[in-house]
Design a protein around this motif. Structure first.
Motif, PDB file in Angstrom:
ATOM      1  N   ARG A  12       0.851  -0.905   0.653  1.00  0.00           N
ATOM      2  CA  ARG A  12       0.116  -0.097   0.019  1.00  0.00           C
ATOM      3  C   ARG A  12       0.829   1.202   0.184  1.00  0.00           C
ATOM      4  O   ARG A  12       1.916   1.768   1.269  1.00  0.00           O
ATOM      5  CB  ARG A  12      -1.065   0.041   1.252  1.00  0.00           C
ATOM      6  CG  ARG A  12      -2.004  -1.136   1.140  1.00  0.00           C
ATOM      7  CD  ARG A  12      -2.504  -1.024   2.099  1.00  0.00           C
ATOM      8  NE  ARG A  12      -2.082  -1.605   3.379  1.00  0.00           N
ATOM      9  CZ  ARG A  12      -2.468  -1.455   4.742  1.00  0.00           C
ATOM     10  NH1 ARG A  12      -3.682  -0.633   4.871  1.00  0.00           N
ATOM     11  NH2 ARG A  12      -1.769  -1.668   6.077  1.00  0.00           N
ATOM     12  N   SER A  14       0.495   4.916   0.296  1.00  0.00           N
ATOM     13  CA  SER A  14      -0.207   7.042   1.211  1.00  0.00           C
ATOM     14  C   SER A  14      -0.584   7.570  -0.284  1.00  0.00           C
ATOM     15  O   SER A  14       0.682   8.377  -0.846  1.00  0.00           O
ATOM     16  CB  SER A  14      -0.048   7.260   2.341  1.00  0.00           C
ATOM     17  OG  SER A  14       1.099   7.756   2.261  1.00  0.00           O
ATOM     18  N   TRP A 144      -7.162   2.156  -6.973  1.00  0.00           N
ATOM     19  CA  TRP A 144      -6.787   3.544  -6.164  1.00  0.00           C
ATOM     20  C   TRP A 144      -8.298   3.716  -5.545  1.00  0.00           C
ATOM     21  O   TRP A 144      -8.972   4.442  -6.327  1.00  0.00           O
ATOM     22  CB  TRP A 144      -6.316   4.837  -7.420  1.00  0.00           C
ATOM     23  CG  TRP A 144      -5.808   6.004  -7.185  1.00  0.00           C
ATOM     24  CD1 TRP A 144      -5.884   6.636  -5.661  1.00  0.00           C
ATOM     25  CD2 TRP A 144      -5.151   6.864  -7.379  1.00  0.00           C
ATOM     26  NE1 TRP A 144      -5.535   7.378  -5.486  1.00  0.00           N
ATOM     27  CE2 TRP A 144      -5.242   8.423  -6.658  1.00  0.00           C
ATOM     28  CE3 TRP A 144      -4.947   7.422  -8.600  1.00  0.00           C
ATOM     29  CZ2 TRP A 144      -5.151   9.772  -6.559  1.00  0.00           C
ATOM     30  CZ3 TRP A 144      -4.452   8.842  -9.263  1.00  0.00           C
ATOM     31  CH2 TRP A 144      -4.209   9.694  -8.170  1.00  0.00           C
ATOM     32  N   ASP A 145      -7.729   3.860  -4.503  1.00  0.00           N
ATOM     33  CA  ASP A 145      -8.765   3.703  -3.612  1.00  0.00           C
ATOM     34  C   ASP A 145      -9.242   5.532  -3.251  1.00  0.00           C
ATOM     35  O   ASP A 145      -7.998   6.195  -2.240  1.00  0.00           O
ATOM     36  CB  ASP A 145      -9.088   3.519  -2.343  1.00  0.00           C
ATOM     37  CG  ASP A 145     -10.324   3.525  -1.588  1.00  0.00           C
ATOM     38  OD1 ASP A 145     -11.072   4.001  -1.485  1.00  0.00           O
ATOM     39  OD2 ASP A 145      -9.981   2.768  -0.814  1.00  0.00           O
ATOM     40  N   ARG A 148     -10.062   6.374   1.158  1.00  0.00           N
ATOM     41  CA  ARG A 148      -9.416   6.175   1.362  1.00  0.00           C
ATOM     42  C   ARG A 148      -7.587   6.740   1.034  1.00  0.00           C
ATOM     43  O   ARG A 148      -6.297   6.604   2.539  1.00  0.00           O
ATOM     44  CB  ARG A 148      -8.633   4.755   2.168  1.00  0.00           C
ATOM     45  CG  ARG A 148      -9.897   3.712   2.159  1.00  0.00           C
ATOM     46  CD  ARG A 148     -11.065   4.291   3.328  1.00  0.00           C
ATOM     47  NE  ARG A 148     -11.615   3.277   4.013  1.00  0.00           N
ATOM     48  CZ  ARG A 148     -12.149   2.345   4.296  1.00  0.00           C
ATOM     49  NH1 ARG A 148     -11.168   1.464   4.510  1.00  0.00           N
ATOM     50  NH2 ARG A 148     -12.996   1.365   4.896  1.00  0.00           N
ATOM     51  N   GLU A 149      -7.201   7.240   0.610  1.00  0.00           N
ATOM     52  CA  GLU A 149      -6.178   8.299   0.387  1.00  0.00           C
ATOM     53  C   GLU A 149      -5.437   7.224  -0.474  1.00  0.00           C
ATOM     54  O   GLU A 149      -3.761   7.490   0.698  1.00  0.00           O
ATOM     55  CB  GLU A 149      -5.600   9.088   0.723  1.00  0.00           C
ATOM     56  CG  GLU A 149      -7.060  10.723   0.561  1.00  0.00           C
ATOM     57  CD  GLU A 149      -6.486  11.213   1.203  1.00  0.00           C
ATOM     58  OE1 GLU A 149      -5.672  11.484   2.690  1.00  0.00           O
ATOM     59  OE2 GLU A 149      -6.868  12.611   1.238  1.00  0.00           O
ATOM     60  N   THR A 150      -5.419   5.735  -1.370  1.00  0.00           N
ATOM     61  CA  THR A 150      -4.814   4.994  -0.320  1.00  0.00           C
ATOM     62  C   THR A 150      -4.781   4.527  -1.979  1.00  0.00           C
ATOM     63  O   THR A 150      -6.065   3.944  -2.857  1.00  0.00           O
ATOM     64  CB  THR A 150      -4.693   4.041  -0.312  1.00  0.00           C
ATOM     65  OG1 THR A 150      -5.032   4.267   1.330  1.00  0.00           O
ATOM     66  CG2 THR A 150      -4.072   2.638   0.045  1.00  0.00           C
ATOM     67  N   TYR A 152      -3.561   0.336  -4.441  1.00  0.00           N
ATOM     68  CA  TYR A 152      -3.088  -0.370  -3.603  1.00  0.00           C
ATOM     69  C   TYR A 152      -2.143  -1.409  -4.789  1.00  0.00           C
ATOM     70  O   TYR A 152      -2.596  -1.564  -5.913  1.00  0.00           O
ATOM     71  CB  TYR A 152      -3.911  -1.503  -3.747  1.00  0.00           C
ATOM     72  CG  TYR A 152      -4.884  -0.667  -2.213  1.00  0.00           C
ATOM     73  CD1 TYR A 152      -4.899  -2.315  -1.101  1.00  0.00           C
ATOM     74  CD2 TYR A 152      -6.033  -0.104  -2.401  1.00  0.00           C
ATOM     75  CE1 TYR A 152      -5.585  -1.867  -0.065  1.00  0.00           C
ATOM     76  CE2 TYR A 152      -6.582   0.037  -1.333  1.00  0.00           C
ATOM     77  CZ  TYR A 152      -6.347  -1.017   0.046  1.00  0.00           C
ATOM     78  OH  TYR A 152      -7.074  -0.596   0.816  1.00  0.00           O
ATOM     79  N   ILE A 179       3.085   2.297   2.379  1.00  0.00           N
ATOM     80  CA  ILE A 179       2.561   2.381   3.904  1.00  0.00           C
ATOM     81  C   ILE A 179       3.473   1.272   4.879  1.00  0.00           C
ATOM     82  O   ILE A 179       3.469  -0.323   4.123  1.00  0.00           O
ATOM     83  CB  ILE A 179       1.425   1.498   3.490  1.00  0.00           C
ATOM     84  CG1 ILE A 179       0.548   3.762   3.769  1.00  0.00           C
ATOM     85  CG2 ILE A 179       0.991   1.866   5.411  1.00  0.00           C
ATOM     86  CD1 ILE A 179      -0.891   3.351   3.192  1.00  0.00           C
ATOM     87  N   ARG A 346     -10.561  -2.763   1.294  1.00  0.00           N
ATOM     88  CA  ARG A 346     -10.797  -2.098   2.509  1.00  0.00           C
ATOM     89  C   ARG A 346     -10.527  -2.243   3.284  1.00  0.00           C
ATOM     90  O   ARG A 346      -9.676  -1.932   4.604  1.00  0.00           O
ATOM     91  CB  ARG A 346     -12.256  -1.123   1.742  1.00  0.00           C
ATOM     92  CG  ARG A 346     -11.456  -0.054   0.351  1.00  0.00           C
ATOM     93  CD  ARG A 346     -12.712   1.023   1.117  1.00  0.00           C
ATOM     94  NE  ARG A 346     -12.612   1.147  -0.191  1.00  0.00           N
ATOM     95  CZ  ARG A 346     -13.623   1.715  -1.347  1.00  0.00           C
ATOM     96  NH1 ARG A 346     -14.828   1.855  -1.052  1.00  0.00           N
ATOM     97  NH2 ARG A 346     -13.207   2.795  -2.445  1.00  0.00           N
ATOM     98  N   SER A 349      -7.505  -4.447   5.280  1.00  0.00           N
ATOM     99  CA  SER A 349      -6.966  -3.406   5.027  1.00  0.00           C
ATOM    100  C   SER A 349      -7.232  -2.744   6.646  1.00  0.00           C
ATOM    101  O   SER A 349      -5.927  -2.657   7.148  1.00  0.00           O
ATOM    102  CB  SER A 349      -6.602  -1.970   4.345  1.00  0.00           C
ATOM    103  OG  SER A 349      -5.769  -3.431   2.852  1.00  0.00           O
ATOM    104  N   ASP A 353      -4.752  -3.333  10.096  1.00  0.00           N
ATOM    105  CA  ASP A 353      -4.373  -1.368  10.588  1.00  0.00           C
ATOM    106  C   ASP A 353      -4.681  -1.707  12.147  1.00  0.00           C
ATOM    107  O   ASP A 353      -4.121  -1.551  13.587  1.00  0.00           O
ATOM    108  CB  ASP A 353      -4.658  -0.490  10.470  1.00  0.00           C
ATOM    109  CG  ASP A 353      -3.281  -0.626   8.977  1.00  0.00           C
ATOM    110  OD1 ASP A 353      -3.044  -1.319   8.318  1.00  0.00           O
ATOM    111  OD2 ASP A 353      -4.310   0.283   8.201  1.00  0.00           O
TER     112      ASP A 353
END
Length: 391
Positions: A12, A14, A144-145, A148-150, A152, A179, A346, A349, A353
């Motif tokens: 991942r 950010s 690209w999520d 979540r500003e993430t 993968y 990440i 999502r 992950s 976390d």
């Protein structure tokens, strides 16, 4: 399309600086303008990189209806290399030198002759490369999520992910950061006003007879405390063995965890090597306990995680928090839509976390000294029991 079906493997990143409220035609057009094969990295290597539609290695079609799914965009990146293998280049050079040596009265190739041989090899390399004979294509899926500003990345962090980040940053004017366990801990610390406490942490010593400082695999270029990932897996192991396989997460949901299938351990001093154990429940095997009693730390572990009725099987890499071999279990008769699968990714992950956040909270609290003593006593006691059983 690994993110939309089948087992999962990803790292991942950010994503910051993306000011657009949602993915739309403009972003799809940017992907199309940078389609695979049209862009070259700043690297001196002969590497070309570009985007793909995500369906297959030659998919160059991009559409909002196809690529934008549940506030995320699904696509892929292709990295094309066209390089002559070094072994072949060396062989060609030796052949040129041998030919020149035969033509030389002394049998020795002069300095000018060596230069001539090298130039001949370079010319041959250009011809062979132009033929496409040595072209290699690699495709990596991306999700690209936006929520979540993430990002993968469907692979492991390394050269490929670096090329990917470079292209995305240039095309979309964003910043990507990998990440890892350490960066997750730092973000959690900032959110909870505990940054100084996390910043002061040093690797714990679980086996007093085998003291160590920094771990042998520590990334010297990173200030993130990625060693917390190794400690997290050992703490989780101890918790499951001595307390319960179900515990409450910071959001008050419950998670059930089992360590399964595979376990990789390594000496933090870099002296006694690595050990990988494959078994339905590797932590139950005596060789696993012997390894951690000798001071080795977990670097990768398989696990089954159940939260809110959803089960995941996965392998977690301790320092990078990279996930591989992940399976989302669904009922055979259930209709599992694409949006539901993205939500499941999502949730997977988020669950990992949150489990790590639980550990971080204990790691910086007064409770940690009690946990550390408990782990040390557990390892010592387990050793005594093993010796008695052997006798």
């Amino acid at each position: 399309m690994p993110f939309l079906g089948g087992s999962l493997a990803f790292e991942r990143f950010s994503v910051s600086g993306f000011e657009v409220s949602e993915f739309g035609d403009e972003q799809i057009e940017l992907l199309a303008q940078n389609v695979a094969g049209n862009n070259q990295t700043a690297s001196a290597e002969n590497v070309h990189i570009g985007f793909l539609g995500g369906a297959h290695l030659f998919d160059q079609e991009f559409e909002v209806s196809k690529n934008v799914l549940d506030e995320a965009v699904h696509f892929s990146i292709r990295i094309d290399t066209n390089q002559i293998p070094s072994a072949i280049r060396k062989a060609w050079l030796q052949m040129e030198l041998l030919a020149l040596a035969k033509d030389s009265p002394s049998g020795v190739v002069s300095k000018a002759g060596r230069k001539e041989a090298k130039e001949a090899v370079e010319q041959r390399c250009e011809v062979e490369a132009a033929s496409g004979k040595y072209r290699k294509m690699q495709q990596f899926p991306l999700l690209w999520d936006h929520t979540r500003e993430t990002l993968y990345f469907g692979g492991t962090a390394g050269t490929a992910s670096g090329h990917c980040a470079d292209l995305l940053e240039r095309v979309f004017n964003v910043e990507l950061r990998h990440i890892s366990a350490g960066s997750i801990a730092q973000a959690w610390a900032i959110e909870n006003d505990l940054y100084a406490e996390v910043d002061d942490l040093v690797p714990a010593n679980f086996v007093p007879a085998v003291p160590h400082g920094d771990l042998a695999w520590t990334n010297q270029h990173s200030k993130a405390p990625d060693f917390l990932g190794n400690e997290f897996l050992l703490w989780l192991w101890w918790t499951l063995e001595n307390d319960s396989d179900t515990f409450t997460l910071p959001d008050n949901s419950e998670v059930t965890v089992m360590l399964t299938k595979t376990l990789s351990l390594e000496c933090p001093l870099g002296e006694s090597g690595k050990e990988t154990i494959s078994h339905e429940s590797p932590i139950k095997l005596p060789e696993a306990m012997h390894a951690i009693r000798s001071g080795k730390l977990p670097r990768k572990s398989g696990m089954t995680v159940i939260r809110d009725g959803q089960q995941y099987d996965l392998v977690l890499q301790a320092e990078t928090f990279g996930i591989s071999g992940a399976k989302i279990h669904v009922d055979e008769d259930a209709d599992f839509e694409v949006d539901e699968r993205i939500d499941a990714i999502r949730t997977l992950s988020e669950t990992i976390d949150l489990m790590f956040h639980s550990f971080c909270a204990r790691r910086v609290s007064d409770t940690w000294s009690k946990d550390l003593k408990g782990i040390i006593h557990w390892l010592e006691n387990a050793g005594t029991q093993a010796e008695r059983s052997a006798a």
